[in-house]
Design a protein around this motif. Structure first.
Motif, mmCIF file in Angstrom:
data_model
loop_
_atom_site.group_PDB
_atom_site.id
_atom_site.type_symbol
_atom_site.label_atom_id
_atom_site.label_comp_id
_atom_site.label_asym_id
_atom_site.label_seq_id
_atom_site.Cartn_x
_atom_site.Cartn_y
_atom_site.Cartn_z
ATOM 1 N N ALA A 77 17.910 38.956 31.353
ATOM 2 C CA ALA A 77 18.229 37.535 30.259
ATOM 3 C C ALA A 77 18.206 37.742 29.070
ATOM 4 C CB ALA A 77 17.382 36.158 31.037
ATOM 5 N N ILE A 78 16.891 38.314 28.750
ATOM 6 C CA ILE A 78 16.794 38.594 27.366
ATOM 7 C C ILE A 78 17.804 39.495 26.680
ATOM 8 C CG2 ILE A 78 15.286 39.908 25.687
ATOM 9 C CD1 ILE A 78 12.838 38.995 27.279
ATOM 10 N N LEU A 79 18.336 40.674 27.575
ATOM 11 C CA LEU A 79 19.357 41.524 27.169
ATOM 12 C C LEU A 79 20.535 40.734 26.880
ATOM 13 C CD1 LEU A 79 18.570 44.697 29.090
ATOM 14 C CD2 LEU A 79 17.975 44.565 26.497
ATOM 15 N N VAL A 80 21.061 39.974 27.821
ATOM 16 C CA VAL A 80 22.354 39.103 27.464
ATOM 17 C C VAL A 80 22.043 38.572 26.545
ATOM 18 C CG1 VAL A 80 23.649 37.335 28.596
ATOM 19 C CG2 VAL A 80 22.780 39.167 30.015
ATOM 20 N N GLY A 81 20.993 37.657 26.065
ATOM 21 C CA GLY A 81 20.830 36.860 25.062
ATOM 22 C C GLY A 81 20.869 37.667 23.860
ATOM 23 N N ALA A 82 20.408 39.047 23.802
ATOM 24 C CA ALA A 82 20.562 39.763 22.606
ATOM 25 C C ALA A 82 21.737 40.106 22.330
ATOM 26 C CB ALA A 82 19.398 40.937 22.872
ATOM 27 N N VAL A 83 22.617 40.421 23.321
ATOM 28 C CA VAL A 83 23.931 40.937 23.017
ATOM 29 C C VAL A 83 25.001 39.736 22.666
ATOM 30 C CG1 VAL A 83 26.158 41.275 24.367
ATOM 31 C CG2 VAL A 83 24.169 42.421 25.337
ATOM 32 N N TYR A 84 24.725 38.616 22.977
ATOM 33 C CA TYR A 84 25.324 37.329 22.028
ATOM 34 C C TYR A 84 24.788 37.163 20.876
ATOM 35 C CZ TYR A 84 28.044 35.842 26.105
ATOM 36 O OH TYR A 84 29.040 36.005 27.277
ATOM 37 N N TRP A 85 23.590 37.168 20.725
ATOM 38 C CA TRP A 85 23.006 36.982 19.400
ATOM 39 C C TRP A 85 23.613 38.156 18.248
ATOM 40 C CZ3 TRP A 85 20.943 33.763 16.412
ATOM 41 C CH2 TRP A 85 20.326 34.155 15.256
ATOM 42 N N PHE A 86 23.757 39.549 18.708
ATOM 43 C CA PHE A 86 23.957 40.506 17.864
ATOM 44 C C PHE A 86 25.627 40.681 17.663
ATOM 45 C CE2 PHE A 86 19.607 42.275 18.822
ATOM 46 C CZ PHE A 86 19.432 42.195 17.396
ATOM 47 N N ALA A 121 33.321 44.016 22.247
ATOM 48 C CA ALA A 121 31.894 44.492 22.126
ATOM 49 C C ALA A 121 31.057 43.786 23.325
ATOM 50 C CB ALA A 121 31.564 44.210 20.770
ATOM 51 N N ARG A 122 31.235 42.624 23.381
ATOM 52 C CA ARG A 122 30.462 41.589 24.314
ATOM 53 C C ARG A 122 30.713 42.265 25.871
ATOM 54 N NH1 ARG A 122 30.451 35.687 21.968
ATOM 55 N NH2 ARG A 122 28.794 36.009 20.630
ATOM 56 N N ARG A 123 32.020 42.496 26.150
ATOM 57 C CA ARG A 123 32.180 43.110 27.503
ATOM 58 C C ARG A 123 31.553 44.249 27.713
ATOM 59 N NH1 ARG A 123 38.291 41.153 27.803
ATOM 60 N NH2 ARG A 123 37.899 38.927 28.253
ATOM 61 N N LEU A 124 31.615 45.180 26.739
ATOM 62 C CA LEU A 124 31.036 46.454 26.830
ATOM 63 C C LEU A 124 29.613 46.472 27.092
ATOM 64 C CD1 LEU A 124 31.908 49.434 26.717
ATOM 65 C CD2 LEU A 124 30.937 49.506 24.342
ATOM 66 N N LEU A 125 29.073 45.581 26.148
ATOM 67 C CA LEU A 125 27.339 45.625 26.455
ATOM 68 C C LEU A 125 27.010 45.010 27.412
ATOM 69 C CD1 LEU A 125 26.803 44.913 22.611
ATOM 70 C CD2 LEU A 125 26.179 47.017 23.826
ATOM 71 N N LEU A 126 27.676 43.630 27.739
ATOM 72 C CA LEU A 126 26.930 43.073 29.118
ATOM 73 C C LEU A 126 27.402 44.022 30.428
ATOM 74 C CD1 LEU A 126 28.504 39.499 28.496
ATOM 75 C CD2 LEU A 126 26.128 40.183 28.315
ATOM 76 N N ALA A 127 28.425 44.886 30.343
ATOM 77 C CA ALA A 127 28.749 45.500 31.560
ATOM 78 C C ALA A 127 27.517 46.724 31.558
ATOM 79 C CB ALA A 127 29.937 46.407 31.458
ATOM 80 N N LEU A 128 27.236 47.143 30.428
ATOM 81 C CA LEU A 128 26.011 48.290 30.481
ATOM 82 C C LEU A 128 24.698 47.468 30.913
ATOM 83 C CD1 LEU A 128 26.335 50.045 27.023
ATOM 84 C CD2 LEU A 128 26.676 50.847 29.191
ATOM 85 N N VAL A 129 24.439 46.232 30.684
ATOM 86 C CA VAL A 129 23.129 45.705 31.067
ATOM 87 C C VAL A 129 23.541 45.455 32.708
ATOM 88 C CG1 VAL A 129 22.144 43.471 31.015
ATOM 89 C CG2 VAL A 129 22.969 44.375 28.982
#
Ligand SMILES: Nc1ncnc2c1ncn2[C@@H]1O[C@H](COP(=O)(O)OP(=O)(O)O)[C@@H](O)[C@H]1O
Ligand code: SF4
Ligand SMILES: [Mg+2]
Lengths: 337, 385
Positions: free
Chosen positions: B197-206, B219-227
């Motif tokens: 949850a924190i990582l997802v929040g961080a992805v959106y924040w950054f 960027a969002r899709r990529l980072l969320l997929a990574l999480v």
């Protein structure tokens, strides 16, 4: 568009528009056989008492009628193309691009959870031929904000941070954002206080003059219409009863309804006329009066008015009206005393 | 925002003390005192009783007892269990807590996610057979007597079809040589969910600082997929995974039952909230702008319909906790609710009091989270505070 448009053809032509609302009590005859034209760069005022079908006409033009509305007949021709025949998807792309709108309830026109600039950018993203970058779109919004007298930095703000007048100005900016051919302004200043009303009105007039787009200005207040339009259409009970250059209609209203409407409003242009007051209520459009719809309230009504519907006829070049006894209507203020 | 949260925290602290006060005096309004139950045996001589009362602090004036009680709760000193003497109450409760959190967080999140989507679509498809069918189903689920429904689910899927285990939250046979305790696994599951949850929040924040929508979305899709991949890999290589899987398997039935009931309520609420939103002027504006219908539904209508649904979330927390006792006892889920129930039946007053204080505290935390969420969702609140 493929057709070539000659200079004389009006940009917008509404022909024999008939629109009803289906209700559980029957059909409401909200727009009955209305025809008018609008030239490029022209401004047309639609005036009439509340409930006479002004908003219904506006919504027919952009085809955003409620589900119970039925367009029975008519054409809305914009630059040679009948808007009523476009597919829903084609029509969606025309909205705001060809015809944008400033609404009656403009106070609530903004979605409370998004920034005002973003909401304008939404329209730009949909309609500009080449989708601009955020930076380009923001530059355009800033330019529009300056035009309507709002500080450009306000585009980063949320609607609740705007005052009523600012919200309405921002709506005007949004209406301009895709360079539409026509702007329809439906009672755009009704919800504002008088001083702001005047300012917004003046701005609208100035912008329309400077940018040269066409405007359809809707109001129940004939004085407001007189200030900013050069053509006027007077509506009564779903029908257009008089149409002509604003100066002519004001100088000499020939339809009894226009004549009474003008007399019951304090005049801003000419000397105050002292005439018979407009008595009674507009009719119920579920069951409109026979013949001329105005006959129950008309001081000049005759038997013919009850039996037969008067046609719209040219009285003078470009000045049309529908009345059997228009020659009875006094011509000047003096005659009425 | 910081001031807003600070204010809420202060309010929360005050409310908690009020809650403890009520709890304490309610308990003392009962006839007799704790010593009656603790040393209820009439054979014990009165002198011995007096000594015990003094030891327990029951000879002091009520007000001092109260102050003592509040001080103890605030320092997490909840006393010792009568029933499992001398285990400290806080230890018992802290063991039950992750199990309850796990069950209810899963059910709440699932039901909100699915219920909101259903409500949204149903409102959009007004007056279609799909709408009517969903509405009837939701109303039945919403009005059904919950314990009966839970037992029915247990009987049908557990006993009749034999698809899911009856009761218990793990299969002891699989655990007897386990190097982990159940709680270690529970904690790891909760922890990994929190990290995700924190990582997802961080992805959106950054990513929200990326101005242009296209690269931002990429960027969002990529980072969320990574999480997501990170989570999957973590649990695949973790030696705990087989135990976590066993717990998850035991969770399916209680979570489904709970989710279905919450889900119905949220569907109904979202639908009515959505129908109201669709009448707003700004929806009309969006149409006039030529915004596509799907975007109007999701970005304009649903986003605003979410606000009242979030408020109701706050109000429903109490109900969730009440339902917790029923759910946990029917599915033999050893969480806070079951602990409370057992403590009450065994007249284990310290555990019961502690459990109630804990539940009250959880409710307040949930309120705080919902409040923050609401402020994030509604710019009008964000700015005013
Ligand atoms: N959705 C609707 N269903 C039924 N009747 C309607 C509806 N909207 C408007 N009307 C009726 O149609 C007539 C014209 O309304 P409207 O176009 O809003 O008038 P105006 O804008 O001039 O005040 C009125 O009699 C009104 O009651
Ligand atoms: S046609 Fe008859 S009733 Fe209608 S406006 Fe003219 S005089 Fe009045
Ligand atoms: Mg209107």
């Amino acid at each position: 568009m493929t057709q070539t448009v000659s200079r004389d053809t009006p940009m917008l032509e509404v022909r024999n528009l008939v629109m009803n609302y289906g209700t559980k009590d029957g059909m409401v005859s909200a727009v009955e056989d209305v025809s008018f034209t609008l030239a490029r760069g022209d401004s047309l005022g639609l005036v009439g008492e509340s409930g006479c079908g002004k908003t219904s006409i506006a919504l027919s033009l952009i085809r955003l009628l409620p589900d119970n509305a039925v367009v029975k007949q008519g054409e809305v021709i914009l630059d040679g193309e009948n808007m009523l025949e476009l597919s829903p998807e084609e029509m969606r792309m025309r909205r705001w691009d060809d015809i944008s709108m400033v609404f009656q309830g403009a106070m609530n026109s903004w979605n409370p959870v998004y920034r005002v600039g973003d909401q304008i950018r939404e329209a730009i993203d949909i309609h500009w031929d080449e989708k601009p970058t955020v930076r380009e779109a923001n530059a355009k919004i800033a330019e529009l904000f300056e035009l309507v007298g709002i500080d450009p930095s306000m585009m980063e703000r949320y609607p609740h941070e705007f005052s009523g007048g600012m919200k309405q100005r921002a709506v005007i900016a949004m209406a301009l954002s895709c360079d539409p051919k026509i702007i329809i302004a439906d009672e755009p200043t009704t919800a504002l206080d008088v001083i702001v009303q005047e300012q917004v009105l003046e701005e609208l007039r100035q912008i329309q003059h400077d940018l040269g787009m066409s405007i359809i200005y809707i109001s129940h207040d004939i004085a407001v219409i007189a200030e900013i339009t050069n053509h006027i259409g007077v509506m009564y009970a779903g029908k257009l009863v008089e149409y002509g250059p604003t100066v002519d209609v004001f100088a000499r209203p020939r339809h009894p309804y226009s004549w009474l409407l003008l007399s019951s409003t304090p005049s801003v242009t000419g000397p105050r006329m002292k005439l018979a007051p407009l008595e009674g209520e507009p009719p119920n459009l579920l069951d409109p009066p026979s013949g001329c719809r105005f006959h129950p309230r008309c001081p000049f009504a005759t038997d013919r008015c009850v039996a037969e519907e008067p046609p719209m006829e040219d009285i003078v070049e470009g000045h049309r009206l529908a009345c059997w006894n228009h020659d009875q209507v006094p011509t000047t203020a003096k005659e009425t005393e | 925002m910081v001031r807003f949260i600070g204010k809420r925290l202060l309010q929360m602290g005050l409310l908690f003390i009020v809650f403890l006060t009520i709890l304490f005096f309610l308990l003392n309004a009962q006839p007799g005192d704790i010593s009656q139950q603790f040393v209820g045996n009439p054979d014990i001589p009165p002198e011995a009783k007096e000594i015990l009362r003094a030891r327990l602090g029951l000879d002091q004036p009520l007000f001092f007892q109260y102050l003592n009680y509040v001080k103890n709760v605030l320092t997490l000193n909840l006393g010792q269990s009568f029933d499992h003497f001398p285990r400290p109450v806080s230890e018992i409760l802290l063991q039950a807590l992750p199990r309850t959190l796990y069950l209810f967080l899963t059910a709440t999140l699932l039901s909100y996610l699915v219920g909101f989507q259903t409500g949204k679509l149903v409102a959009w498809k007004r007056d279609t057979p799909i709408e009517r069918f969903t509405m009837v189903g939701s109303i039945i689920l919403y009005t059904v007597f919950y314990p009966w429904f839970a037992i029915l689910m247990l009987w049908f899927f557990g006993s009749k079809l034999g698809l899911f285990p009856l009761g218990k939250f793990l299969d002891p046979e699989k655990w007897f040589d386990s190097p982990y305790t159940a709680n270690q696994v529970f904690n790891m599951m909760l922890l990994s969910a929190l990290v995700a949850a924190i990582l997802v929040g961080a992805v959106y924040w950054f990513t929200h600082k990326i101005v242009e929508p296209k690269p931002r979305q990429r960027a969002r899709r990529l980072l969320l997929a990574l999480v997501a991949i990170g989570m999957v890999v973590f649990w695949m290589v973790s030696p705990m995974s087989q135990y976590a899987a066993d717990i998850a398997y035991h969770t399916i039935l209680p979570v489904t039952t709970l989710t279905l009931v919450f889900y119905a309520a949220i569907t109904l609420l979202t639908r009515s909230s959505m129908l109201e939103t669709l009448r707003e002027d700004y929806i009309f504006t969006a149409r006039a702008k030529g915004v596509p219908e799907k975007v109007i539904r999701d970005r304009h209508a649903a986003r605003n319909a979410l606000l009242p649904v979030t408020t109701s979330f706050v109000l429903s927390i109490a109900a969730v906790i009440g339902g917790g006792i029923v759910t946990e006892s029917i599915f033999s889920w050893p969480g806070l609710g079951l602990t409370l129930l057992n403590a009450v039946t065994a007249e284990d007053i310290p555990v019961a009091m502690g459990a109630l204080a804990f539940i009250g505290f959880l409710a307040l935390v949930a309120h705080l989270i919902a409040d923050i969420l609401y402020a994030v969702l509604d710019p009008r609140i964000r700015v005013e505070s």
